[in-house]
Design a protein around this motif. Structure first.
Motif, PDB file in Angstrom:
ATOM      1  N   MET A   1       0.849  -1.194   0.000  1.00 27.63           N
ATOM      2  CA  MET A   1       0.000   0.000   0.000  1.00 27.63           C
ATOM      3  C   MET A   1       0.883   1.242   0.000  1.00 27.63           C
ATOM      4  O   MET A   1       1.753   1.407   0.863  1.00 27.63           O
ATOM      5  CB  MET A   1      -0.899   0.006   1.242  1.00 27.63           C
ATOM      6  N   ALA A   2       0.669   2.095  -0.977  1.00 26.56           N
ATOM      7  CA  ALA A   2       1.485   3.303  -1.088  1.00 26.56           C
ATOM      8  C   ALA A   2       1.261   4.230   0.103  1.00 26.56           C
ATOM      9  O   ALA A   2       0.163   4.319   0.654  1.00 26.56           O
ATOM     10  CB  ALA A   2       1.144   4.036  -2.381  1.00 26.56           C
ATOM     11  N   LYS A   3       2.321   4.913   0.483  1.00 26.67           N
ATOM     12  CA  LYS A   3       2.242   5.932   1.518  1.00 26.67           C
ATOM     13  C   LYS A   3       2.288   7.309   0.855  1.00 26.67           C
ATOM     14  O   LYS A   3       2.974   7.488  -0.154  1.00 26.67           O
ATOM     15  CB  LYS A   3       3.383   5.788   2.512  1.00 26.67           C
ATOM     16  N   THR A   4       1.559   8.260   1.440  1.00 28.26           N
ATOM     17  CA  THR A   4       1.527   9.610   0.867  1.00 28.26           C
ATOM     18  C   THR A   4       1.604  10.666   1.959  1.00 28.26           C
ATOM     19  O   THR A   4       1.247  10.418   3.115  1.00 28.26           O
ATOM     20  CB  THR A   4       0.231   9.849   0.057  1.00 28.26           C
ATOM     21  N   ILE A   5       2.081  11.851   1.556  1.00 34.57           N
ATOM     22  CA  ILE A   5       2.026  13.034   2.405  1.00 34.57           C
ATOM     23  C   ILE A   5       1.610  14.196   1.522  1.00 34.57           C
ATOM     24  O   ILE A   5       2.131  14.369   0.411  1.00 34.57           O
ATOM     25  CB  ILE A   5       3.375  13.293   3.119  1.00 34.57           C
TER      26      ILE A   5
ATOM     27  N   HIS B   1       7.483  17.981  11.129  1.00 34.05           N
ATOM     28  CA  HIS B   1       6.956  16.972  10.223  1.00 34.05           C
ATOM     29  C   HIS B   1       7.294  17.279   8.764  1.00 34.05           C
ATOM     30  O   HIS B   1       6.936  16.508   7.869  1.00 34.05           O
ATOM     31  CB  HIS B   1       5.441  16.867  10.382  1.00 34.05           C
TER      32      HIS B   1
ATOM     33  N   GLY C   1      11.003   7.627  -3.647  1.00 32.81           N
ATOM     34  CA  GLY C   1       9.694   8.247  -3.561  1.00 32.81           C
ATOM     35  C   GLY C   1       9.632   9.353  -4.589  1.00 32.81           C
ATOM     36  O   GLY C   1      10.665   9.810  -5.095  1.00 32.81           O
TER      37      GLY C   1
ATOM     38  N   ILE D   1       4.844  10.605  -2.461  1.00 33.44           N
ATOM     39  CA  ILE D   1       4.300   9.249  -2.519  1.00 33.44           C
ATOM     40  C   ILE D   1       5.453   8.257  -2.623  1.00 33.44           C
ATOM     41  O   ILE D   1       6.415   8.486  -3.355  1.00 33.44           O
ATOM     42  CB  ILE D   1       3.299   9.103  -3.695  1.00 33.44           C
ATOM     43  N   TRP D   2       5.378   7.182  -1.834  1.00 34.30           N
ATOM     44  CA  TRP D   2       6.439   6.182  -1.825  1.00 34.30           C
ATOM     45  C   TRP D   2       5.857   4.817  -1.482  1.00 34.30           C
ATOM     46  O   TRP D   2       4.663   4.699  -1.235  1.00 34.30           O
ATOM     47  CB  TRP D   2       7.569   6.596  -0.890  1.00 34.30           C
ATOM     48  N   GLU D   3       6.706   3.810  -1.514  1.00 35.85           N
ATOM     49  CA  GLU D   3       6.300   2.408  -1.356  1.00 35.85           C
ATOM     50  C   GLU D   3       5.267   2.021  -2.414  1.00 35.85           C
ATOM     51  O   GLU D   3       4.254   1.372  -2.143  1.00 35.85           O
ATOM     52  CB  GLU D   3       5.805   2.121   0.069  1.00 35.85           C
ATOM     53  N   THR D   4       5.556   2.451  -3.629  1.00 36.54           N
ATOM     54  CA  THR D   4       4.808   2.054  -4.816  1.00 36.54           C
ATOM     55  C   THR D   4       5.776   2.108  -5.983  1.00 36.54           C
ATOM     56  O   THR D   4       6.919   2.569  -5.830  1.00 36.54           O
ATOM     57  CB  THR D   4       3.587   2.964  -5.053  1.00 36.54           C
TER      58      THR D   4
END
Length: 240
Positions: A1-5, A35, A188, A213-216
Motif C-alpha cells: 500500500m502506497a504511503k503519501t504526504i 513533520h 519516492g 508518494i512512496w512504497e509504490t
C-alpha cells in the motif's frame, strides 16, 4: 500500500521581505515544522518571486545539490567558480556545492519580477569538487508528455547531480493521462503542481500543492485542467 504526504499550498511556510516573496514546502529559515524537514533526499523546495533588479547577494553553500528552475523572467547567476550566466524559462541550473562555493542570484530585469523554484537535494557523495551546469530544454517536449530534466547520469537527458534522483516536467492539456514508472524501489516521488489541477494516483492537487508518494512503483497522472507540474524522484533513505 502506497504511503503519501499531502502539502496544501496555503499551509507552506512564507517569508515576505518586500523584494523577495518565498514559500517553503519544507522547513527553511524561520519556518520550522518537525513533520516537514525533508522528503527523503529532497531537503528544500522554495517557490520564490524576486522584485525587479533585486536579488540574493553572495552567500555560501557546501555539500548540497542546488537546482534552480525559472518559471517566469530571467535569473542572473554569479559564483566563486567564475561562472556568470542568465537562466530563463525552459532552463535548468545545477550546482554541486561540494567542498564549498559562494554564489549570488539576481533578477536580471529592471521592469518585471522573476519567479523560480529553488530545490536542494542531499548528495550521495560529500566534499566533491564544486561544479556548475545549466541546460536549455525545449519546452515543447513536455507538451502532453513527461520531459526528463535531471538524472544521476552525465550521459542521460538533462543535467546530472550526485544523487540517484530524476526530475520530469509535464505541461498537460485537460484530460491528458500518463503513467510515471519509478526508477528505483527505494525511491519516492514528490509531485509539485505549478499551475492548474492534476490527479496523482487519485489525489487531486491544485496550483502549488505538493504530494509525496512512496512504497509504490508507479504514478498515474491525469490533468483535471490545463496544467504544469514537476515530478522529483529521490531516494527515501538518506545517508549523511
Amino acid at each position: 500500500m502506497a504511503k503519501t504526504i499531502f502539502h496544501k499550498a496555503d499551509l507552506r511556510g512564507k517569508a515576505d521581505h518586500g523584494w523577495l516573496k518565498s514559500f517553503h514546502s519544507f522547513s527553511f529559515a524561520n519556518f520550522y515544522d518537525p513533520h516537514r524537514i525533508h522528503f527523503g533526499a529532497l531537503r528544500v523546495l522554495n517557490d520564490d518571486t524576486v522584485s525587479e533588479g533585486r536579488g540574493f547577494g553572495s552567500h555560501p553553500h557546501d555539500n548540497m545539490e542546488i537546482i534552480s528552475i525559472p518559471l517566469e523572467g530571467d535569473l542572473e547567476h554569479q559564483d566563486s567558480m567564475g561562472n556568470s550566466a542568465v537562466i530563463r524559462h525552459g532552463d535548468i541550473q545545477v550546482m554541486s556545492a561540494g567542498t564549498g562555493i559562494y554564489h549570488s542570484e539576481y533578477n536580471h530585469n529592471k521592469s518585471t519580477p522573476v519567479k523560480f523554484l529553488q530545490i536542494w537535494i542531499f548528495p550521495n557523495k560529500r566534499d566533491v569538487t564544486p561544479r556548475y551546469d545549466q541546460l536549455t530544454l525545449n519546452v515543447e517536449d513536455r507538451k502532453n508528455k513527461l520531459q526528463q530534466m535531471l538524472s544521476p547520469n552525465p550521459d542521460d537527458q538533462g543535467v546530472w547531480i550526485y544523487q540517484d534522483a530524476w526530475f520530469h516536467m509535464g505541461n498537460f492539456d485537460q484530460g491528458v493521462e500518463a503513467e510515471y514508472q519509478f526508477k528505483s524501489e527505494d525511491s519516492g516521488v514528490y509531485a509539485f503542481v505549478v499551475s492548474g489541477s492534476v490527479q496523482f494516483n487519485g489525489n487531486v492537487l491544485d496550483a502549488r500543492d505538493g504530494l509525496g508518494i512512496w512504497e509504490t512503483d508507479k504514478l498515474a497522472i491525469k490533468a483535471e485542467t490545463n496544467s504544469e507540474f514537476l515530478l522529483m524522484e529521490v531516494p527515501m533513505t538518506v545517508r549523511l
